[in-house]
Motif scaffolding. Structure first.
Motif, PDB file in Angstrom:
ATOM      1  N   LYS A  83       0.658  -1.185   0.046  1.00  0.00           N
ATOM      2  CA  LYS A  83      -0.008  -0.066  -0.003  1.00  0.00           C
ATOM      3  C   LYS A  83       0.869   1.219  -0.150  1.00  0.00           C
ATOM      4  O   LYS A  83       0.512   2.125  -0.677  1.00  0.00           O
ATOM      5  CB  LYS A  83      -0.730   0.030   1.279  1.00  0.00           C
ATOM      6  CG  LYS A  83      -2.002   1.036   1.202  1.00  0.00           C
ATOM      7  CD  LYS A  83      -2.947   0.991   2.439  1.00  0.00           C
ATOM      8  CE  LYS A  83      -3.727   2.142   2.561  1.00  0.00           C
ATOM      9  NZ  LYS A  83      -4.803   2.305   1.116  1.00  0.00           N
ATOM     10  N   GLU A  84       1.873   1.146   0.702  1.00  0.00           N
ATOM     11  CA  GLU A  84       2.938   2.265   0.707  1.00  0.00           C
ATOM     12  C   GLU A  84       3.785   2.642  -0.637  1.00  0.00           C
ATOM     13  O   GLU A  84       3.873   3.580  -0.925  1.00  0.00           O
ATOM     14  CB  GLU A  84       3.782   2.170   2.050  1.00  0.00           C
ATOM     15  CG  GLU A  84       3.129   2.451   3.352  1.00  0.00           C
ATOM     16  CD  GLU A  84       2.295   3.862   3.607  1.00  0.00           C
ATOM     17  OE1 GLU A  84       2.886   4.731   3.053  1.00  0.00           O
ATOM     18  OE2 GLU A  84       1.370   3.835   4.369  1.00  0.00           O
ATOM     19  N   LEU A  85       3.884   1.358  -1.145  1.00  0.00           N
ATOM     20  CA  LEU A  85       5.155   1.542  -2.397  1.00  0.00           C
ATOM     21  C   LEU A  85       4.120   1.776  -3.632  1.00  0.00           C
ATOM     22  O   LEU A  85       4.478   2.369  -4.509  1.00  0.00           O
ATOM     23  CB  LEU A  85       5.983   0.291  -2.440  1.00  0.00           C
ATOM     24  CG  LEU A  85       6.821   0.152  -1.346  1.00  0.00           C
ATOM     25  CD1 LEU A  85       7.505  -1.354  -1.736  1.00  0.00           C
ATOM     26  CD2 LEU A  85       7.924   1.178  -1.499  1.00  0.00           C
ATOM     27  N   TYR A  86       2.946   1.405  -3.664  1.00  0.00           N
ATOM     28  CA  TYR A  86       1.958   1.496  -4.796  1.00  0.00           C
ATOM     29  C   TYR A  86       0.815   2.131  -4.561  1.00  0.00           C
ATOM     30  O   TYR A  86      -0.271   1.490  -4.481  1.00  0.00           O
ATOM     31  CB  TYR A  86       1.924   0.116  -5.424  1.00  0.00           C
ATOM     32  CG  TYR A  86       3.117  -0.505  -5.531  1.00  0.00           C
ATOM     33  CD1 TYR A  86       4.030  -0.214  -6.786  1.00  0.00           C
ATOM     34  CD2 TYR A  86       3.572  -1.242  -4.889  1.00  0.00           C
ATOM     35  CE1 TYR A  86       5.330  -0.700  -6.875  1.00  0.00           C
ATOM     36  CE2 TYR A  86       4.923  -2.023  -4.947  1.00  0.00           C
ATOM     37  CZ  TYR A  86       5.641  -1.599  -6.088  1.00  0.00           C
ATOM     38  OH  TYR A  86       6.821  -2.313  -6.414  1.00  0.00           O
ATOM     39  N   PRO A  87       0.628   3.370  -3.813  1.00  0.00           N
ATOM     40  CA  PRO A  87      -0.720   3.815  -3.576  1.00  0.00           C
ATOM     41  C   PRO A  87      -1.415   4.202  -4.632  1.00  0.00           C
ATOM     42  O   PRO A  87      -2.765   4.381  -4.509  1.00  0.00           O
ATOM     43  CB  PRO A  87       0.040   5.354  -2.718  1.00  0.00           C
ATOM     44  CG  PRO A  87       1.059   5.564  -3.533  1.00  0.00           C
ATOM     45  CD  PRO A  87       1.723   4.213  -3.818  1.00  0.00           C
TER      46      PRO A  87
END
Length: 221
Positions: free
Chosen positions: A21-25
Motif C-alpha cells: 500500500k505504501e509503495l504503490y498507493p
C-alpha cells in the motif's frame, strides 16, 4: 509452537500488505487485504517468502535456545516482521510511514493485554524497562537532532522509540549498537562506490532491520 507459527505468517502477510500500500498507493487498494496483497511480482513474492522463512526460523530459534514465554517471543517477532515491511519503503522513498509505527504500537498493545492476563508478576519490570529505554533514546536522539540538523529524521526517531517499546532498554541498546555498525560500513561503501555523497540521506531502516535480527538471534531480546 504451531499457534506462534500461524500468528507469524499472518503478521508477515499484514506487513507485506502495508508495504504494498505504501509503495504503490496509486493502485487504490484501500483496506481490502486481498486487493492489497495482489498482484505480486516475482521480486515481491520472493521477498514475502524470504520474510516468512526468516521469521519462522526466528520463532523456532527463540523457542528452543532462549525458552522465553510465548508472549515475549511474539512481541519481538511481531516487531521484526513489521520492520521487514518498513525496510523496502524507506529504501525506496526515504521515509518511514506512520502506518507501520501505528501497527507496531497496536501489536505492542495486544501483547501488553496478554502480559496483563498471564504475566502480572513481571509486567511492572518489563514496562518500566521499556519506558526507560524509550525515554533515554528520545532524549539522546533529540539532542542529536538539535546539534546536527537532518542527521536523524522524525521517522527514524519514531521507529527507534517503538523498537524500545517492544525490546526494552537492553534490547534496544543491542539493536542500535549493531545497527550503527552496519550503517557505518554501509555509508563507507556507498561513498566509495559513488552511489551517495556526503550530503545525501542514507535510509536508516535498512540498517535497523539486520541489526534487530542480529540482536534477537545473538541475545534473544
Amino acid at each position: 509452537m504451531l499457534i506462534m507459527g500461524v500468528m507469524t505468517c499472518i503478521l508477515c502477510l499484514i506487513s507485506f500488505c502495508l508495504m504494498q500500500k505504501e509503495l504503490y498507493p496509486e493502485e487504490e487498494k484501500g483496506v481490502n487485504i486481498r486487493k492489497m496483497l495482489l498482484p505480486i511480482s516475482a521480486k515481491r513474492g520472493c521477498y514475502l517468502f524470504a520474510t516468512l522463512v526468516l521469521n519462522l526460523v526466528l520463532v523456532c530459534f527463540l523457542v528452543f535456545f532462549y525458552k522465553q514465554p510465548e508472549v515475549y517471543i511474539m512481541k519481538r517477532v511481531g516487531l521484526a516482521v513489521l520492520v521487514c515491511g518498513i525496510m523496502p519503503v524507506d529504501l525506496k522513498t526515504n521515509r518511514i510511514p506512520n502506518t507501520f509505527i501505528l501497527a507496531i504500537l497496536a501489536w505492542r498493545t495486544i501483547c501488553l493485554i496478554a502480559e496483563v492476563i498471564g504475566y502480572r508478576d513481571t509486567l511492572g519490570i518489563t514496562v518500566l524497562q521499556e519506558i526507560i529505554g524509550a525515554g533515554i533514546f528520545f532524549l539522546l536522539i533529540g539532542v542529536c537532532m538539535l546539534v546536527a540538523k537532518n542527521s536523524i529524521g522524525m521517522g527514524d526517531l519514531k521507529l527507534i522509540l517503538v523498537v524500545a517499546a517492544c525490546q526494552g532498554i537492553y534490547g534496544v541498546i543491542n539493536t542500535l549498537f549493531l545497527s550503527m555498525i552496519i550503517a557505518f560500513f554501509t555509508a563507507i561503501l556507498l561513498l566509495l562506490t559513488g552511489k551517495k555523497g556526503r550530503k545525501d540521506v542514507i535510509p536508516f531502516a535498512p540498517c535497523i532491520m539486520p541489526g534487530l535480527y542480529a540482536a534477537l538471534f545473538l541475545c534473544g531480546i
